[in-house]
Design an enzyme around this catalytic site. Structure first.
Site, PDB file in Angstrom:
ATOM      1  CD  GLU A   1      -0.139  -1.386   3.076  1.00  0.00           C
ATOM      2  OE1 GLU A   1      -0.072  -1.544   4.292  1.00  0.00           O
ATOM      3  OE2 GLU A   1      -0.042  -2.335   2.272  1.00  0.00           O
TER       4      GLU A   1
ATOM      5  CG  ASP B   1      16.667  18.385 -34.356  1.00  0.00           C
ATOM      6  OD1 ASP B   1      16.925  17.917 -35.473  1.00  0.00           O
ATOM      7  OD2 ASP B   1      16.440  19.590 -34.143  1.00  0.00           O
TER       8      ASP B   1
ATOM      9  CG  ASP C   1      15.204  23.008 -31.533  1.00  0.00           C
ATOM     10  OD1 ASP C   1      15.175  22.103 -32.395  1.00  0.00           O
ATOM     11  OD2 ASP C   1      15.771  24.099 -31.714  1.00  0.00           O
TER      12      ASP C   1
ATOM     13  CG  ASP D   1      12.731  18.021 -33.459  1.00  0.00           C
ATOM     14  OD1 ASP D   1      13.133  17.192 -34.297  1.00  0.00           O
ATOM     15  OD2 ASP D   1      13.324  19.077 -33.201  1.00  0.00           O
TER      16      ASP D   1
ATOM     17  CG  ASN E   1       5.757 -11.790   6.604  1.00  0.00           C
ATOM     18  OD1 ASN E   1       6.670 -12.431   7.128  1.00  0.00           O
ATOM     19  ND2 ASN E   1       5.667 -10.477   6.673  1.00  0.00           N
TER      20      ASN E   1
ATOM     21  CG  ASN F   1       0.976  -4.102   6.246  1.00  0.00           C
ATOM     22  OD1 ASN F   1       1.908  -4.615   5.633  1.00  0.00           O
ATOM     23  ND2 ASN F   1       0.065  -3.349   5.663  1.00  0.00           N
TER      24      ASN F   1
ATOM     25  CG  ASP G   1       3.213  -0.275   5.078  1.00  0.00           C
ATOM     26  OD1 ASP G   1       3.959  -1.041   4.443  1.00  0.00           O
ATOM     27  OD2 ASP G   1       1.973  -0.353   5.050  1.00  0.00           O
TER      28      ASP G   1
END
Length: 878
Positions: A312, A354, A624, A628, A692, A717, A721
């Site tokens: 998460e 380029d 540029d 391109d 786990n 957990n 985290d």
């Protein structure tokens, strides 16, 4: 009317893509108009030299629409937020959060939604800030064109032009639409933004030859996006808006961007974890339900396992890492418009670029001033400078390049030692211009500068080493050979000659007849040179194993010279005409082994990008110009430079705000650091969670009670985290940064399968100790507490092993924030077992022997993981 940025709007009826039928139809129409005489072109367009009437203009506006170019709508804040939410992992987390709420587990719900909100909001605001910065770069200037309507010249907004309008062009004007020239005097256009050629090209009214097939090479067609360097012209509008060449490019890049390698990698990993969850969670639910006969408790435990399996923190870790990289680049004056581009920059193993305005300065520079033998001569430069200094006509790009040597004004004491007497202006029949100055000895010196063959024809003498000699045929041939050699390298060469005329009191009027019997002094050679940082930047990229390829619309002669200047090999060049004859498979093979591509159309640049991607390359593109834009959008990371046109900046992911290209190396390194820290989290979280879950499934099968309470799983957990929130601050080993890094989901999966089960070995050892040393089979709370502590300690410690390919703590040490966070988390985990929260969480104090055994197990776990990790990298590579 000076050159503006083009105000643009949404696409109307136009070109859907560069290869579409409409595009071919419009190109055919241009070729048709170019090959007919001016009267026929006017007739075909139902126009006349006196211009259109107001009713005709109104009718054509209704038929053809406004003269506006397609551009991407700016993403609204709401849509940007939605784009960040509609991610498989975010959706999975939201679903788990809702399920946690429905089952009454508010703590799990809060933790999950905090992670989601942090990840989404951080990314939202970082991208919004970058977008706002990029928006400020766009100088969207409304401008007008001089149009003949109802027999009167009038200024009309560009967007109100229609096919058939008669346009007047003057020096400094932007060409407002695709036009057929009806009459022209000394008209030179700069088409660099369209073709990549920095030198102006001449346009005339004479019909084009049937041999010319490329519309950009038509001598009597002017294109929207080019601008008038010198001269005047009258033309008739053929195409407006999306039907113009420029408009077709703009229309081709509007729409949804394809997923980059980073997007695909995150999605692949997310689906890998979802597959694990789909297999493991039902298995845990059924095992516990069937063995314990408490289906409600089994469901809550399975839900906790699902949350435990889900990484998460990934959205937040990814976003924080990318934002940190973007901020680091911002300090180097680089705007990161799309956060994912940071990682793609690091993953890129090919950088296509380029030439004009990107590798080169995008302007004409006086590179050489040579005497008739080809040696450097200050005298040639001085005479060339005086010619450009004293002329009063429109100074072209070469004059400006000469006048950049401003120190000569003082060195020559021009204002005190020389006085201008007269000038003979430039014209395209003579192809030269002269100024006459008087020096302190009252001598009149005619200084002539112009086309080499014309000056040499009018110069029967040459100056060599301060001596004036008659021209010898053999030496004349050598001089012509010298000029041809310079031209072959891409130089534009002009000759300088002079003539000394005795002065008198009556100032004579000089004319073209005086441009005779001159002395040839030497030659001036001009070129669009490489940026000062180009050579060093390319060397550094090659040292980082990034293969650099040049993709340019310019010709192969100039391209070869520039590539030699910046140290690139020029043994193999592929031209646009050769690419046209290739199949996709042939182009993919050729693109992999070719470094220089010249005379390319915009669509061909895009095709080369796709060809390289089809071979598994992560491709960056730097450009540029208007030409391109399709390639910038097709690349995994599009980079535009400070001087880029609006459409190029709009198509790019990263904008370099300074002229230096050395920041490219920093961008690559920053991208690899970002990816290194993201991949650390993924490997740590996924392998740890996978291990786990093996332990959970095994324990569920033989224990008469739940291996750990749902709230304990969630607390474990949450703490784990939190220990990983400092990963974005971590350093990345220097040798890890030397190679491109990209997502290889198979390698990640293999890593999980090999490293994950190691933690299960020590989990089962803990089960054995808890059941047979401490008799916890009859004391579930003691078992839960023992496994909770061991699981948390091993998970937190293993961060320091997996974060590096080296020996942890000895050869590579984590950042201090990560070390401190790890210490805090294990301390909190140990404290919870004896804290006031112990009863609420279901913990009991652990016996002293447990802590001794844990102290023995932890080094063993680190050593075994290090051994397996070292073997894994030797066996499968990094």
């Amino acid at each position: 009317m000076k050159i503006p940025s083009i105000t643009t709007s949404n696409p109307a009826q136009g070109l859907a893509n560069l290869s579409g039928g409409n595009k071919a139809q419009f190109s055919d129409q241009l070729l048709e108009k170019a090959r007919t005489d001016t009267d026929t072109a006017l007739k075909d367009l139902e126009s006349r030299l006196s211009g259109l009437s107001a009713p005709e203009v109104e009718a054509r506006l209704k038929r053809d629409g406004l003269n506006e170019i397609a551009r991407e709508k700016r993403t609204s804040p709401l849509m940007r937020l939605w784009d960040n939410v509609k991610n498989p992992l975010v959706i999975l987390l939201i679903a788990l959060g809702v399920l946690s709420y429905l089952t009454g587990d508010l703590r799990a719900m809060i933790v999950i939604f905090v992670m989601v909100v942090l990840g989404v909001v951080l990314r939202f605001f970082q991208e919004l800030r970058a977008d706002n910065a990029a928006e400020k770069l766009k100088a969207m200037v409304n401008t007008t064109a001089t149009v003949v309507r109802d027999s009167k010249d009038t200024e009309v907004p560009l967007k109100l032009l229609v096919p058939g309008d008669i346009i007047r062009l003057n020096a400094g004007d932007m060409v407002p639409a695709d036009m057929r020239i009806l009459s022209a005097k000394d008209l030179f256009l700069n088409q660099a933004a369209l073709t990549g050629e920095s030198l102006p090209i001449e346009k005339k009214a004479a019909p084009a030859s049937a041999d010319v097939q490329n519309p950009l090479e038509l001598p009597d067609i002017c294109f929207l996006g080019s601008n008038v360097e010198s001269g005047t012209a009258t033309g008739v509008v053929v195409h407006t808006g999306d039907r113009t060449y420029f408009g077709s490019l703009a229309a081709s890049i509007v729409g949804q961007r394809q997923l980059t390698s980073f997007d695909k990698g995150v999605n692949q990993f997310t689906w890998l974890m979802i597959r694990f969850i789909v297999i493991m969670v039902p298995a845990v639910f059924l095992l516990n339900g069937l063995s314990k006969h408490d289906w409600a408790q089994a469901f809550l435990f399975a839900m906790a396992v699902a949350v435990g399996l889900t990484p998460e923190m990934l959205p937040m870790i990814v976003t924080v890492n990318l934002s940190k990289g973007a901020l680091a680049m911002a300090r180097k004056k680089v705007i990161v418009k799309r956060l994912n581009a940071i990682q793609n920059f690091g993953a890129a193993d090919v950088l296509c670029t380029d030439k004009t305005g990107t590798l080169t300065q995008g302007k004409i520079v006086l590179e050489k001033h040579l005497d008739v033998h080809g040696d450097e001569s200050e005298r040639v430069l001085q005479y060339g400078y005086m010619n450009s200094y004293f002329q009063t006509g429109l100074k072209n790009l070469m004059d400006e390049a000469i006048l950049d040597h401003g120190h000569l004004e003082e060195d020559l004491k021009i204002k005190t030692d020389y006085r201008k007497i007269d000038e003979i202006p430039f014209d395209f029949q003579r192809r030269r211009m002269s100024v006459i100055v008087e020096d302190k000895q009252n001598q009149h010196i005619l200084i002539c500068k112009g086309a080499v063959e014309e000056i040499m024809r009018l110069s029967p003498r040459v100056e060599v080493g301060g001596k004036v000699l008659d021209v010898q045929p053999e030496h004349d041939a050598h001089r012509k050979q010298l000029v041809q050699g310079l031209n072959a390298q891409g130089f534009r060469v002009v000759a300088v000659a002079y003539k000394v005329i005795p002065g008198d009191n009556d100032e004579p009027h000089y004319g073209t007849q005086d441009e005779a019997d001159m002395t040839l002094l030497g030659f001036l050679a001009f070129l669009d040179p490489p940026k000062e940082t180009a050579t060093e930047a390319l060397k550094r990229l090659q040292a980082l194993n990034v293969d650099v390829k040049i993709l340019t619309g310019d010709n192969e002669i100039i391209t070869t010279y520039i590539c030699k200047q910046v140290g690139m090999p020029v043994d193999k060049i592929l031209l646009g005409s050769q690419i046209e004859a290739m199949s996709e498979a042939e182009l993919a093979e050729a693109a992999s082994v070719t470094s220089i591509f010249a005379k390319l159309a915009p669509a061909q640049k895009e095709h080369i990008i796709h060809a390289l991607q089809s071979k598994g390359h992560v491709v960056g593109f730097m450009g540029d110009g208007i030409n391109d834009a399709p390639a910038l959008k097709a690349a995994d990371v599009g980079i535009s430079v400070d001087s880029a046109v609006d459409i190029a900046r709009e198509s790019s992911d990263i904008i370099l705000m300074e002229n230096s290209l050395l920041v490219l190396e920093q961008g690559v390194l920053e991208g690899r650091r970002v990816f290194g820290n993201i991949i650390k989290y993924i490997k740590m979280a996924a392998s740890s969670n996978f291990g786990n879950m093996f332990s959970v499934v095994g324990a569920s099968a033989f224990l008469p009670f739940l291996p750990m309470l749902p709230i304990q799983v969630l607390t474990n957990n949450l703490l784990y985290d939190f220990s990983q929130t400092a990963i974005p601050t971590d350093t990345v080993d220097a040798d890890w940064l030397t190679k491109p890094r990209k997502w290889t989901i198979g390698e990640i999966q293999r890593f999980i399968l090999f490293i994950g089960p190691i933690s299960s070995i020590f989990d089962y050892l803990t089960f054995f100790i808890m059941l047979y040393v401490f008799n916890a089979g009859s004391n579930p709370a003691l078992f839960h507490t023992g496994w909770f502590v061991e699981s948390l300690f091993t998970q937190t410690l293993i961060i320091h092993v997996i974060r590096t390919n080296k020996i942890p703590f000895i050869q590579s040490r984590a950042s201090w924030p990560l070390i401190i966070t790890s210490i805090i988390i294990v301390a909190v985990g140990a404290w919870l077992t004896v804290s006031p929260l112990a009863d609420t969480l279901g913990f009991v104090p652990l016996p002293p022997l447990y802590w001794l055994l844990l102290a023995i197990m932890l080094p063993c776990y680190v050593i075994l993981t290090q051994v397996v990790k070292t073997w894994f990298y030797r066996r499968f590579g990094e």
